[in-house]
Enzyme design. Sequence first.
Site, PDB file in Angstrom:
ATOM      1  N   ARG A  29      31.707  29.157  45.578  1.00  0.00           N
ATOM      2  CA  ARG A  29      32.886  28.444  45.051  1.00  0.00           C
ATOM      3  C   ARG A  29      33.633  27.703  46.154  1.00  0.00           C
ATOM      4  O   ARG A  29      34.021  26.538  45.995  1.00  0.00           O
ATOM      5  CB  ARG A  29      33.816  29.465  44.393  1.00  0.00           C
ATOM      6  CG  ARG A  29      35.172  28.921  43.958  1.00  0.00           C
ATOM      7  CD  ARG A  29      36.179  30.056  43.871  1.00  0.00           C
ATOM      8  NE  ARG A  29      36.392  30.682  45.165  1.00  0.00           N
ATOM      9  CZ  ARG A  29      36.691  31.980  45.320  1.00  0.00           C
ATOM     10  NH1 ARG A  29      36.793  32.779  44.272  1.00  0.00           N
ATOM     11  NH2 ARG A  29      36.884  32.475  46.528  1.00  0.00           N
ATOM     12  N   HIS A  79      36.130  46.034  50.027  1.00  0.00           N
ATOM     13  CA  HIS A  79      36.872  46.866  49.081  1.00  0.00           C
ATOM     14  C   HIS A  79      36.262  46.856  47.684  1.00  0.00           C
ATOM     15  O   HIS A  79      35.975  47.923  47.126  1.00  0.00           O
ATOM     16  CB  HIS A  79      38.337  46.423  49.049  1.00  0.00           C
ATOM     17  CG  HIS A  79      39.213  47.322  48.239  1.00  0.00           C
ATOM     18  ND1 HIS A  79      39.650  46.979  46.981  1.00  0.00           N
ATOM     19  CD2 HIS A  79      39.715  48.554  48.488  1.00  0.00           C
ATOM     20  CE1 HIS A  79      40.400  47.960  46.498  1.00  0.00           C
ATOM     21  NE2 HIS A  79      40.453  48.918  47.385  1.00  0.00           N
ATOM     22  N   HIS A  88      41.948  43.489  47.897  1.00  0.00           N
ATOM     23  CA  HIS A  88      40.964  42.412  47.809  1.00  0.00           C
ATOM     24  C   HIS A  88      41.609  41.032  47.901  1.00  0.00           C
ATOM     25  O   HIS A  88      41.123  40.157  48.616  1.00  0.00           O
ATOM     26  CB  HIS A  88      40.192  42.534  46.496  1.00  0.00           C
ATOM     27  CG  HIS A  88      39.277  41.384  46.231  1.00  0.00           C
ATOM     28  ND1 HIS A  88      38.372  40.929  47.164  1.00  0.00           N
ATOM     29  CD2 HIS A  88      39.132  40.592  45.149  1.00  0.00           C
ATOM     30  CE1 HIS A  88      37.709  39.905  46.666  1.00  0.00           C
ATOM     31  NE2 HIS A  88      38.157  39.673  45.446  1.00  0.00           N
ATOM     32  N   GLU A 123      32.917  35.606  53.544  1.00  0.00           N
ATOM     33  CA  GLU A 123      33.634  36.350  52.505  1.00  0.00           C
ATOM     34  C   GLU A 123      33.551  37.843  52.790  1.00  0.00           C
ATOM     35  O   GLU A 123      32.469  38.379  53.017  1.00  0.00           O
ATOM     36  CB  GLU A 123      33.024  36.054  51.131  1.00  0.00           C
ATOM     37  CG  GLU A 123      33.743  36.695  49.974  1.00  0.00           C
ATOM     38  CD  GLU A 123      34.968  35.916  49.530  1.00  0.00           C
ATOM     39  OE1 GLU A 123      35.810  36.501  48.818  1.00  0.00           O
ATOM     40  OE2 GLU A 123      35.079  34.729  49.881  1.00  0.00           O
ATOM     41  N   HIS A 137      33.940  41.373  51.178  1.00  0.00           N
ATOM     42  CA  HIS A 137      34.045  42.069  49.892  1.00  0.00           C
ATOM     43  C   HIS A 137      33.848  43.564  50.079  1.00  0.00           C
ATOM     44  O   HIS A 137      33.232  44.239  49.258  1.00  0.00           O
ATOM     45  CB  HIS A 137      33.030  41.493  48.898  1.00  0.00           C
ATOM     46  CG  HIS A 137      33.639  40.515  47.945  1.00  0.00           C
ATOM     47  ND1 HIS A 137      33.551  40.623  46.587  1.00  0.00           N
ATOM     48  CD2 HIS A 137      34.391  39.415  48.167  1.00  0.00           C
ATOM     49  CE1 HIS A 137      34.200  39.631  46.008  1.00  0.00           C
ATOM     50  NE2 HIS A 137      34.711  38.883  46.948  1.00  0.00           N
TER      51      HIS A 137
END
Length: 214
Positions: free
Chosen positions: A157, A138, A73, A134, A136
């Site tokens: 973020r 995993h 990750h 992004e 994600h």
Amino acid sequence: MNVGLYIHKNTPFPLFEINLREASRQQLLVISQELGLGLNLQEMETVQQYFRGKRRNPTDVELQTIGQTWSEHCFHKTFKGIIKFKGKEIDSLFKTYIMKATKEIDPRWCFSVFEDNAGIIRFDKDYGIAVKVETHNHPSAIEPFGGAATGVGGVIRDILGVWADPIACTDVLGFGPLSYPYEKLPQGVKHPRYIYMGVVAGIGHYGNNMGIPT
């Protein structure tokens, strides 16, 4: 837990010194498994050599930090690694395809690419748009709801990280066949339907609760 590998430290909280410097190759794998580091033998030997150079053993906290930093990750081993496919060797999927294509196109409307938390493209003569993607895969495969939810959190973020205001989250999702036979699943792999339901719920829960259309 192998007692010989773990030395309890005299601290107000549970802390262990891991006898990494003297560990055999088999013991390195045991440490990785028992502490949940997810590091293979080559990675564990690299850590071992580092602490041998420091002439000390690491604590369990230090090893957990290294395990997180070198996780799929955080470090994107698949994207950065060497992939062998149909007789061809690809050195970094990210650099060979994603980054290379962007640099070859060299669009003038891109202000900032692969430089900061998020990319920035031109909107008009006065404004730009911050865009963040992004992955994600995993964490979502391990815990679909939480993995997907924190993916949205990472996007928000990083948009804030370039001093932009998040206005919306869009999602491109891909799953295995939802009707895939359970008995054919590899050991430890969650069913695509379970992952699908958790991911969709996690994305909506995080983004919409932040007040951002998702």
